[in-house]
Design a protein around this motif. Structure first.
Motif, PDB file in Angstrom:
ATOM      1  N   ASN A  46      15.366 -41.657   9.156  1.00 17.20           N
ATOM      2  CA  ASN A  46      14.239 -42.456   9.648  1.00 17.20           C
ATOM      3  C   ASN A  46      13.215 -41.589  10.360  1.00 17.20           C
ATOM      4  O   ASN A  46      12.010 -41.798  10.235  1.00 17.20           O
ATOM      5  CB  ASN A  46      14.733 -43.571  10.571  1.00 17.20           C
ATOM      6  N   GLY A  47      13.684 -40.604  11.111  1.00 15.00           N
ATOM      7  CA  GLY A  47      12.764 -39.680  11.772  1.00 15.00           C
ATOM      8  C   GLY A  47      11.965 -38.863  10.772  1.00 15.00           C
ATOM      9  O   GLY A  47      10.763 -38.639  10.947  1.00 15.00           O
ATOM     10  N   LYS A  60       9.248 -40.962   9.217  1.00 19.19           N
ATOM     11  CA  LYS A  60       8.101 -41.169  10.107  1.00 19.19           C
ATOM     12  C   LYS A  60       7.088 -40.027  10.040  1.00 19.19           C
ATOM     13  O   LYS A  60       5.894 -40.242  10.205  1.00 19.19           O
ATOM     14  CB  LYS A  60       8.574 -41.353  11.556  1.00 19.19           C
TER      15      LYS A  60
END
Length: 121
Positions: A57-58, A61
């Motif tokens: 998820n990081g 982003k």
């Protein structure tokens, strides 16, 4: 510690795919093989989703930031791109449809395989 573990798993898959690609002289790029390895590890529950989810998820982003060097590199070759615009456009359209179809069929297969199709209908 959780982030280091997740990042280590992703990097391991990336380097393993690259090693496989180069050592077996395959036509498939190493990073693609690495993604396939990660998918297989997740599918067969060798790696748990929670182990890589936070790092993934990081990375998602900041994904647009990771494309900046590629975009700058493309600018250096604009004259070649203009000369070959039609074949490039054709290959982009065909590959986009191929990715859409492959993704659609893969998702349908996974939903059907897990028994989720009855729940979604």
């Amino acid at each position: 510690m959780e982030i280091i573990r997740g990042f280590s798993i992703i990097i391991f898959c990336l380097f393993s795919g690259d090693l496989l690609s180069k050592s077996l002289n395959l036509l498939i790029p190493g990073n693609v093989l690495g993604m396939i390895l990660l998918f297989l590890f997740l599918y067969f529950k060798i790696v748990k989703l929670k182990d890589v989810e936070k790092v993934a998820n990081g990375l998602i982003k900041i994904l647009s930031f990771l494309f900046v060097p590629v975009a700058v590199g493309i600018i250096l070759y604009l004259d070649i791109i203009y000369k070959n615009a039609l074949p490039l456009l054709f290959s982009i359209v065909i590959s986009t449809y191929a990715v859409l179809l492959t993704t659609g069929f893969t998702v349908q297969f996974l939903i059907r395989d897990k028994g989720g199709a009855e729940e979604n209908d």
